[in-house]
Write an enzyme that holds these catalytic residues in place. Sequence first.
Site, mmCIF file in Angstrom:
data_model
loop_
_atom_site.group_PDB
_atom_site.id
_atom_site.type_symbol
_atom_site.label_atom_id
_atom_site.label_comp_id
_atom_site.label_asym_id
_atom_site.label_seq_id
_atom_site.Cartn_x
_atom_site.Cartn_y
_atom_site.Cartn_z
ATOM 1 N NE ARG A 149 -3.458 -2.300 2.874
ATOM 2 C CZ ARG A 149 -3.134 -3.429 3.495
ATOM 3 N NH1 ARG A 149 -1.912 -3.568 4.017
ATOM 4 N NH2 ARG A 149 -4.012 -4.413 3.611
ATOM 5 C CE LYS A 173 -6.149 -0.963 5.031
ATOM 6 N NZ LYS A 173 -7.470 -1.291 4.451
ATOM 7 C CG HIS A 246 -5.023 0.542 -3.969
ATOM 8 N ND1 HIS A 246 -4.368 0.600 -2.757
ATOM 9 C CD2 HIS A 246 -5.948 -0.448 -3.832
ATOM 10 C CE1 HIS A 246 -4.892 -0.296 -1.923
ATOM 11 N NE2 HIS A 246 -5.844 -0.942 -2.556
ATOM 12 N NE ARG A 249 -3.241 -3.624 -1.386
ATOM 13 C CZ ARG A 249 -2.617 -4.374 -0.474
ATOM 14 N NH1 ARG A 249 -1.294 -4.475 -0.502
ATOM 15 N NH2 ARG A 249 -3.292 -5.028 0.458
ATOM 16 C CG HIS A 272 -5.951 -8.630 1.426
ATOM 17 N ND1 HIS A 272 -6.124 -9.027 0.114
ATOM 18 C CD2 HIS A 272 -5.923 -7.270 1.400
ATOM 19 C CE1 HIS A 272 -6.197 -7.959 -0.655
ATOM 20 N NE2 HIS A 272 -6.069 -6.891 0.089
ATOM 21 C CE1 TYR A 281 -6.372 -6.590 -6.685
ATOM 22 C CE2 TYR A 281 -6.512 -7.635 -4.539
ATOM 23 C CZ TYR A 281 -6.345 -6.508 -5.314
ATOM 24 O OH TYR A 281 -6.154 -5.292 -4.709
#
Length: 300
Positions: A149, A173, A246, A249, A272, A281
């Site tokens: 990210r 995150k 992004h 990504r 994730h 994806y």
Amino acid sequence: MENVNFTLNLFIEYLQIEKNYSEYTIACYKHDIGEFFEFMEREQIKQLQQVSYSDVRLFLTELHQRKQSSRSIARKMSSLRSFYKFLLREKIVSENPFALASLPKKEQKIPHFLYPDELEQLFVVNDLNTAIGQRNQAMIELLYATGIRVSECCNIRLSHIDFSVCTILISGKGNKQRYVPFGTYAKEALERYIQDGRQQLASKAKTPTDVLFLNARGGALTPRGVRHILNDIVERAALSLKVSPHTFRHTFATHLLNEGADLRSVQELLGHAHLSSTQVYTHVTKDHLRYVYLHSHPRA
């Protein structure tokens, strides 16, 4: 509404300190909650405690009438649900009226990604004889090589990179850490930048920093700065595409899956928490579908 704004500031502090959310994510929360505060003013609701489920339904109706997308509405409701969950925890309210509201089903959009020839156009426009060109090349090579990210990219420090095994320690995150590998192209671009361009940029800094990517004044590059740089690179490459951090990504994940990588591994690389986030994806490019068809169908 003074108390309301004070409470929002408490929530923002919680997101920053306890949840360790990025500036961008926090800005989204502030925007979503601020929109509800405007609704409260119009409806003359003075206190957060006074908000009822009927008010939530009325707010939802307004959002639909303004033709907002299901995805946008779902995000706003999720932000407000989290906000009220925090208020409950802090005993500022006695119930969460958003807990009862059903979220609209998000539209499943296929993420925009780049084809190899489009990527190549971005990789050849940077002047590698300049500090800025070396930095930009290292940055886009790394974004594509790792799928990280933009906030993660801006937080990389020199000590996080291990060139002996070509891995970087990434803080994602919620401050969750993971190691991501990078390849030969990214390694060469990073080494060139660190040994030359970065030193030139660092010499302009008022305060030394070990952040990997520096701006023209020697300070840490911000996510906004990265987006501005990418816009400039895309313009110079004469691509009629919208490319954000992004996009790299999305491209990273799409290319890996198209070449046979398993979903769980891609999930780990992307950082994730849930496999469902990675499953978006699993679309494949038209070229790849054509290739599979021609090589697999008996009468192709």
